[in-house]
Design a protein around this motif. Structure first.
Motif, PDB file in Angstrom:
ATOM      1  N   THR A  60      -2.617   6.156   0.004  1.00 19.61           N
ATOM      2  CA  THR A  60      -3.401   5.158   0.241  1.00 19.61           C
ATOM      3  C   THR A  60      -3.497   4.944   1.728  1.00 19.61           C
ATOM      4  OG1 THR A  60      -3.224   4.127  -1.821  1.00 19.61           O
ATOM      5  CG2 THR A  60      -4.646   3.098  -0.062  1.00 19.61           C
ATOM      6  N   LYS A  61      -2.219   4.871   2.400  1.00 20.49           N
ATOM      7  CA  LYS A  61      -2.269   4.585   4.018  1.00 20.49           C
ATOM      8  C   LYS A  61      -2.710   5.626   4.728  1.00 20.49           C
ATOM      9  CE  LYS A  61       2.055   1.510   4.033  1.00 20.49           C
ATOM     10  NZ  LYS A  61       3.619   1.656   4.589  1.00 20.49           N
ATOM     11  N   THR A  62      -2.761   7.090   4.225  1.00 21.34           N
ATOM     12  CA  THR A  62      -3.268   7.965   5.078  1.00 21.34           C
ATOM     13  C   THR A  62      -4.720   7.938   4.976  1.00 21.34           C
ATOM     14  OG1 THR A  62      -3.573   9.373   2.902  1.00 21.34           O
ATOM     15  CG2 THR A  62      -1.601   9.717   4.253  1.00 21.34           C
ATOM     16  N   VAL A  63      -5.325   7.264   4.225  1.00 21.84           N
ATOM     17  CA  VAL A  63      -6.824   6.996   4.070  1.00 21.84           C
ATOM     18  C   VAL A  63      -7.291   5.570   4.698  1.00 21.84           C
ATOM     19  CG1 VAL A  63      -8.991   6.886   2.824  1.00 21.84           C
ATOM     20  CG2 VAL A  63      -6.982   8.358   2.049  1.00 21.84           C
ATOM     21  N   HIS A  64      -6.584   4.736   4.635  1.00 17.95           N
ATOM     22  CA  HIS A  64      -6.852   3.334   4.940  1.00 17.95           C
ATOM     23  C   HIS A  64      -5.915   2.784   5.920  1.00 17.95           C
ATOM     24  CE1 HIS A  64     -10.214   3.398   1.996  1.00 17.95           C
ATOM     25  NE2 HIS A  64      -9.284   3.716   1.084  1.00 17.95           N
ATOM     26  N   GLY A  65      -4.694   3.089   6.082  1.00 25.54           N
ATOM     27  CA  GLY A  65      -3.593   2.315   6.936  1.00 25.54           C
ATOM     28  C   GLY A  65      -4.052   2.109   8.142  1.00 25.54           C
ATOM     29  N   GLY A  66      -4.010   0.928   8.616  1.00 23.55           N
ATOM     30  CA  GLY A  66      -4.190   0.335   9.870  1.00 23.55           C
ATOM     31  C   GLY A  66      -5.573   0.368  10.476  1.00 23.55           C
ATOM     32  N   GLN A  67      -6.422   0.547   9.581  1.00 21.44           N
ATOM     33  CA  GLN A  67      -7.975   0.797   9.624  1.00 21.44           C
ATOM     34  C   GLN A  67      -8.526  -0.714   9.198  1.00 21.44           C
ATOM     35  OE1 GLN A  67      -8.750   3.844  11.542  1.00 21.44           O
ATOM     36  NE2 GLN A  67      -6.446   3.439  11.625  1.00 21.44           N
ATOM     37  N   HIS A  68      -9.997  -0.669   9.800  1.00 20.73           N
ATOM     38  CA  HIS A  68     -10.999  -1.199   9.330  1.00 20.73           C
ATOM     39  C   HIS A  68     -11.690  -0.781   8.475  1.00 20.73           C
ATOM     40  CE1 HIS A  68      -9.938  -4.594  12.468  1.00 20.73           C
ATOM     41  NE2 HIS A  68     -10.073  -3.583  13.364  1.00 20.73           N
ATOM     42  N   ASN A  69     -12.166  -1.462   7.367  1.00 20.83           N
ATOM     43  CA  ASN A  69     -12.993  -0.760   6.358  1.00 20.83           C
ATOM     44  C   ASN A  69     -14.081  -0.130   7.014  1.00 20.83           C
ATOM     45  OD1 ASN A  69     -11.217  -1.515   4.418  1.00 20.83           O
ATOM     46  ND2 ASN A  69     -12.079  -3.354   3.786  1.00 20.83           N
ATOM     47  N   VAL A  70     -14.868  -0.818   7.870  1.00 16.99           N
ATOM     48  CA  VAL A  70     -16.021  -0.372   8.434  1.00 16.99           C
ATOM     49  C   VAL A  70     -16.041  -0.654  10.047  1.00 16.99           C
ATOM     50  CG1 VAL A  70     -17.487  -0.298   6.410  1.00 16.99           C
ATOM     51  CG2 VAL A  70     -17.546  -2.373   7.895  1.00 16.99           C
ATOM     52  N   ASP A  71     -16.569   0.198  10.886  1.00 18.21           N
ATOM     53  CA  ASP A  71     -16.898  -0.378  12.278  1.00 18.21           C
ATOM     54  C   ASP A  71     -17.762  -1.467  12.306  1.00 18.21           C
ATOM     55  OD1 ASP A  71     -16.652   0.494  15.091  1.00 18.21           O
ATOM     56  OD2 ASP A  71     -18.939   0.557  14.936  1.00 18.21           O
ATOM     57  N   PRO A  72     -17.123  -2.279  13.095  1.00 14.44           N
ATOM     58  CA  PRO A  72     -18.294  -3.422  13.030  1.00 14.44           C
ATOM     59  C   PRO A  72     -19.410  -3.484  13.841  1.00 14.44           C
ATOM     60  CG  PRO A  72     -16.366  -3.808  14.743  1.00 14.44           C
ATOM     61  CD  PRO A  72     -16.223  -2.553  13.875  1.00 14.44           C
ATOM     62  N   ALA A  73     -19.656  -2.446  14.558  1.00 17.30           N
ATOM     63  CA  ALA A  73     -21.060  -2.335  15.483  1.00 17.30           C
ATOM     64  C   ALA A  73     -22.171  -1.889  14.488  1.00 17.30           C
ATOM     65  CB  ALA A  73     -20.927  -1.423  16.498  1.00 17.30           C
ATOM     66  N   TYR A  74     -21.978  -0.938  13.739  1.00 20.20           N
ATOM     67  CA  TYR A  74     -23.109  -0.337  12.794  1.00 20.20           C
ATOM     68  C   TYR A  74     -22.467  -0.049  11.257  1.00 20.20           C
ATOM     69  CZ  TYR A  74     -25.726   0.237  17.262  1.00 20.20           C
ATOM     70  OH  TYR A  74     -26.351  -0.026  18.605  1.00 20.20           O
ATOM     71  N   ALA A 122       8.536  17.394   9.215  1.00 25.54           N
ATOM     72  CA  ALA A 122       8.547  16.692   7.831  1.00 25.54           C
ATOM     73  C   ALA A 122       7.479  15.905   7.731  1.00 25.54           C
ATOM     74  CB  ALA A 122       9.941  16.015   7.668  1.00 25.54           C
ATOM     75  N   THR A 123       6.874  15.242   8.788  1.00 25.67           N
ATOM     76  CA  THR A 123       6.061  14.541   8.768  1.00 25.67           C
ATOM     77  C   THR A 123       6.341  13.031   7.705  1.00 25.67           C
ATOM     78  OG1 THR A 123       4.842  14.990   6.731  1.00 25.67           O
ATOM     79  CG2 THR A 123       4.095  16.084   8.873  1.00 25.67           C
ATOM     80  N   ALA A 124       5.642  11.614   7.783  1.00 24.11           N
ATOM     81  CA  ALA A 124       5.948  10.874   7.334  1.00 24.11           C
ATOM     82  C   ALA A 124       5.913  11.167   5.650  1.00 24.11           C
ATOM     83  CB  ALA A 124       5.080   9.659   7.614  1.00 24.11           C
ATOM     84  N   TYR A 125       5.234  12.197   5.143  1.00 19.46           N
ATOM     85  CA  TYR A 125       5.063  12.490   3.811  1.00 19.46           C
ATOM     86  C   TYR A 125       6.305  12.645   3.393  1.00 19.46           C
ATOM     87  CZ  TYR A 125       3.528  14.854  -0.349  1.00 19.46           C
ATOM     88  OH  TYR A 125       3.302  15.352  -1.742  1.00 19.46           O
ATOM     89  N   LEU A 126       7.242  13.455   3.851  1.00 19.74           N
ATOM     90  CA  LEU A 126       8.435  13.822   3.542  1.00 19.74           C
ATOM     91  C   LEU A 126       9.539  12.852   3.830  1.00 19.74           C
ATOM     92  CD1 LEU A 126       8.285  17.780   3.919  1.00 19.74           C
ATOM     93  CD2 LEU A 126       7.870  16.588   2.010  1.00 19.74           C
ATOM     94  N   GLN A 127       9.559  12.420   4.941  1.00 13.86           N
ATOM     95  CA  GLN A 127      10.603  11.418   5.341  1.00 13.86           C
ATOM     96  C   GLN A 127      10.244  10.373   6.315  1.00 13.86           C
ATOM     97  OE1 GLN A 127      13.532  14.007   7.135  1.00 13.86           O
ATOM     98  NE2 GLN A 127      12.625  13.954   9.169  1.00 13.86           N
ATOM     99  N   LEU A 128      10.816   9.259   6.323  1.00 15.10           N
ATOM    100  CA  LEU A 128      10.630   7.945   7.267  1.00 15.10           C
ATOM    101  C   LEU A 128      11.892   7.718   7.992  1.00 15.10           C
ATOM    102  CD1 LEU A 128       8.800   6.020   4.352  1.00 15.10           C
ATOM    103  CD2 LEU A 128       7.617   7.238   6.345  1.00 15.10           C
ATOM    104  N   MET A 137       0.828  -1.163  -0.006  1.00 19.08           N
ATOM    105  CA  MET A 137      -0.011   0.054  -0.164  1.00 19.08           C
ATOM    106  C   MET A 137       0.959   1.272  -0.018  1.00 19.08           C
ATOM    107  SD  MET A 137      -3.046   1.100   2.814  1.00 19.08           S
ATOM    108  CE  MET A 137      -3.712  -0.715   2.541  1.00 19.08           C
ATOM    109  N   LYS A 138       0.817   2.183  -0.811  1.00 24.16           N
ATOM    110  CA  LYS A 138       1.501   3.340  -1.068  1.00 24.16           C
ATOM    111  C   LYS A 138       1.074   4.470  -0.096  1.00 24.16           C
ATOM    112  CE  LYS A 138       3.087   2.639  -5.803  1.00 24.16           C
ATOM    113  NZ  LYS A 138       3.264   3.110  -7.126  1.00 24.16           N
ATOM    114  N   PHE A 139       1.904   5.599   0.217  1.00 17.99           N
ATOM    115  CA  PHE A 139       1.562   6.279   1.245  1.00 17.99           C
ATOM    116  C   PHE A 139       0.308   6.964   1.197  1.00 17.99           C
ATOM    117  CE2 PHE A 139       1.835  10.571   3.308  1.00 17.99           C
ATOM    118  CZ  PHE A 139       2.268  10.193   4.581  1.00 17.99           C
TER     119      PHE A 139
END
Length: 380
Positions: A5-19, A175-181, A1-3
């Motif tokens: 895309t990671k900002t939007v989806h990285g480490g996240q569940h696609n939807v909350d399991p409750a509702y 810098a944030t992760a956008y500029l350096q890691l 997954m590129k950066f």
């Protein structure tokens, strides 16, 4: 997954399991029900963990290419947790061009407990070893530094840290992760004042840490829980929302920063401009090697080095707002000697370039022509 895309989806569940909510909900609760003592659905008390905070911490780890993220009530609370890894008699080598709040925490709080701090120039990383001894446990690096925009070679610092078996922590706020890691360059810990670019809208105060190593993460999680310097779910929600547009905002911050830096560099009333994207900037080549772009933070001095002249400029700005902090969508201007770095003694400030005429800009995402016109009229 590129950066992006990671900002939007990285480490996240696609939807909350409750509702099925697309965005992680704000779990505004302090405690959670248990079916029997010690048996629950992963959360017992919100100082230890909260579902909204966990979603944010997962996102933080993802964008930094780390394995473990931790969110705190402020950037200084995050730094506080790192220094609590140490004990009396331990020593820290830090850059001498350091955010004033970090300097104050090191000198006025932790030095009283017997931890020794060395503040040294780190632009030539090879000089760092002169300050390392058997008691050194941590290298604390900012790059770009606040407010002089000095560039420190993270990879070279990592090699030194590994050679001496000490930790390397990098403040990646500017810098944030956008500029350096930094983790990819060998750092052990990445720290952010998430108040700034990660939140991005000047409406939240927060700090974060990201690490790869499980044992180090466990130590930091223990300190986070034991010391209690955590953030609430509403703040976590805001920063998680901010991260989703980080790549878009940083692209514009960089574009506008470039235009403003070039304008200032050619202005007759400006003595010097500090922005790592200028070829004349010291360690420009290192910045090119370890950064994707050069950011929206710029410092400059007015000719004559008269404090009154610099203060007049920041008072005359109309679009740039005279205010503390940085990294929001709006452009801000500050006078470090009397604001962010006032806690550092004048003789120490001036050794690193923080002179009375220095002005620091956080260039926002407005139209660059309007920003340049504002600076032009303020400079006179």
């Amino acid at each position: 997954m590129k950066f992006n895309t990671k900002t939007v989806h990285g480490g996240q569940h696609n939807v909350d399991p409750a509702y099925g909510s697309v965005m992680p909900p704000i779990y505004q609760t302090s405690t959670y029900s248990q079916t029997t003592p010690g048996k629950h659905n992963g959360f017992a008390y919100s100082r230890t963990a909260n579902p909204t905070r966990t979603a944010l911490e997962n996102a933080l780890a993802s964008i930094e290419n780390g394995n473990y993220g931790l969110a705190f009530g402020s950037g200084l609370a995050a730094i506080d947790a790192v220094i609590k890894l140490l004990k009396t008699g331990d020593e820290v080598v830090s850059t001498n061009d350091l955010y004033g709040g970090s300097y104050r925490l090191f000198k006025k709080v932790f030095e009283k407990f017997g931890i020794k701090f060395h503040f040294v120039g780190m632009q030539d990383a090879s000089q760092i070893e002169n300050y390392i001894n058997e008691n050194t446990r941590l290298l604390w690096v900012e790059t770009p530094t606040n407010p002089m925009m000095k560039i420190i070679d993270i990879k070279a610092c990592s090699e030194i840290a590994k050679k001496h078996n000490i930790l390397l922590a990098v403040d990646n706020t500017f810098a944030t992760a956008y500029l350096q890691l930094p983790l990819e360059l060998g750092a052990d810990i990445v720290m952010h004042s998430a108040t700034k670019y990660l939140g991005g809208h000047s409406d939240v105060v927060m700090g974060s840490l990201v690490v790869k190593d499980k044992q180090l993460a466990e130590q930091l999680y223990f300190i986070q829980n034991a010391s209690g310097g955590i953030c609430g779910p509403q703040d976590c929600f805001l920063v998680l929302r901010g991260i989703k547009t980080l790549h878009l905002r940083m692209q514009r911050h960089c574009e506008n920063g470039n235009a403003v830096a070039e304008f200032l560099a050619s202005h007759p009333k400006v003595e010097k401009v500090y922005w790592p994207g200028l070829p004349s900037h010291p360690n420009h080549e290192i910045a090119k090697a370890q950064m994707k772009d050069f950011g929206g933070m710029i410092s400059f001095t007015t000719k004559g080095n008269v404090m009154a002249d610099a203060i007049k400029v920041v008072e005359n700005l109309k679009i740039f707002t005279l205010a503390e902090s940085l990294g929001g969508v709006e452009s801000l201007a500050g006078h470090p000697a009397s604001m962010t770095h006032a806690s550092i003694p004048k003789e120490e400030r001036e050794k690193t370039g923080v002179v009375d005429s220095l002005i620091r800009l956080s260039v926002g995402i407005e139209d660059q022509d309007d920003l340049i016109a504002d600076l032009k009229q303020a400079l006179g």
